[in-house]
Design an enzyme around this catalytic site. Structure first.
Site, short mmCIF file in Angstrom:
data_model
loop_
_atom_site.label_atom_id
_atom_site.label_comp_id
_atom_site.label_asym_id
_atom_site.label_seq_id
_atom_site.Cartn_x
_atom_site.Cartn_y
_atom_site.Cartn_z
N ILE A 1 0.87 -1.18 0.00
CA ILE A 1 0.00 0.00 0.00
C ILE A 1 0.90 1.23 0.00
CG2 ILE A 1 -1.84 1.23 1.22
CD1 ILE A 1 -2.49 -1.52 2.60
N GLU B 1 4.20 -7.87 2.76
CA GLU B 1 4.50 -8.79 3.85
C GLU B 1 4.08 -8.20 5.20
OE1 GLU B 1 6.42 -7.73 1.40
OE2 GLU B 1 8.22 -8.96 1.15
N1 THU Z 1 7.52 -4.00 -1.76
C1 THU Z 1 6.83 -4.97 -1.08
O1 THU Z 1 5.61 -4.90 -0.96
N2 THU Z 1 7.54 -5.99 -0.57
C2 THU Z 1 8.89 -6.16 -0.69
O2 THU Z 1 9.45 -7.09 -0.13
C3 THU Z 1 9.66 -5.23 -1.51
C4 THU Z 1 8.95 -3.98 -1.91
C5 THU Z 1 6.75 -2.89 -2.36
C6 THU Z 1 6.97 -1.55 -1.73
C7 THU Z 1 6.60 -0.63 -2.88
O3 THU Z 1 5.21 -0.42 -2.91
C8 THU Z 1 7.00 -1.38 -4.12
O4 THU Z 1 7.11 -2.75 -3.70
C9 THU Z 1 8.29 -0.93 -4.76
O5 THU Z 1 9.31 -0.90 -3.84
#
Ligand code: THU
Length: 125
Positions: free
Chosen positions: A43, A55
């Site tokens: 989000i 996560e």
């Molecule tokens: N992001 C995640 O949701 N989990 C991760 O382990 C790495 C990064 C998301 C954060 C952001 O919204 C997008 O991926 C780009 O970094």
């Protein structure tokens, strides 16, 4: 609950991703010791640093429902190889002792690692 089933739930939650800034969709699903599953997506926020990863969304949803014991977490994104969790999420996984992390991508590639492998010498109080 097989790893494939948990990945599939993470894949469903990825569809809820709110990521207008990066356009990078991530889904996650955490399995509790009691067999319940909580899903989450990333989000984002116009103030970029406030973004929450998929996560942590899944873990915080579970913890806020009273869950404290976990078996595994699956994460999935459209990455080249299986999606590897960021450092902040690894620390949250360490605090809640999530022992097994299942990393996947949209091509069906999967890699499983222990939390100790992902975050050796983890900080803890
Ligand atoms: N992001 C995640 O949701 N989990 C991760 O382990 C790495 C990064 C998301 C954060 C952001 O919204 C997008 O991926 C780009 O970094």
């Amino acid at each position: 609950m097989t790893d494939e089933e948990l990945i599939d739930i993470a894949r469903q939650y990825r569809k809820h991703s709110y990521s207008p800034y990066s356009r990078f969709k991530v889904g996650a699903a955490v399995l509790t010791a009691g067999g319940k599953i909580y899903g989450g997506c990333n989000i984002e926020n116009s103030s970029y640093g406030l973004t929450v990863c998929a996560e942590r969304t899944a873990i915080f949803k579970a913890v806020s429902e009273g869950e404290r014991e976990f078996e595994a977490l699956a994460v999935i994104a459209g990455t080249e190889g299986p999606c590897s969790p960021c450092g902040a999420c690894r620390q949250v996984m360490a605090d809640f002792r999530i022992p097994r992390i299942i990393m996947a991508n949209l091509r069906g590639e999967v890699k499983t690692a222990s939390l100790a492998e992902l975050l050796p010498f983890a900080f803890g109080l």
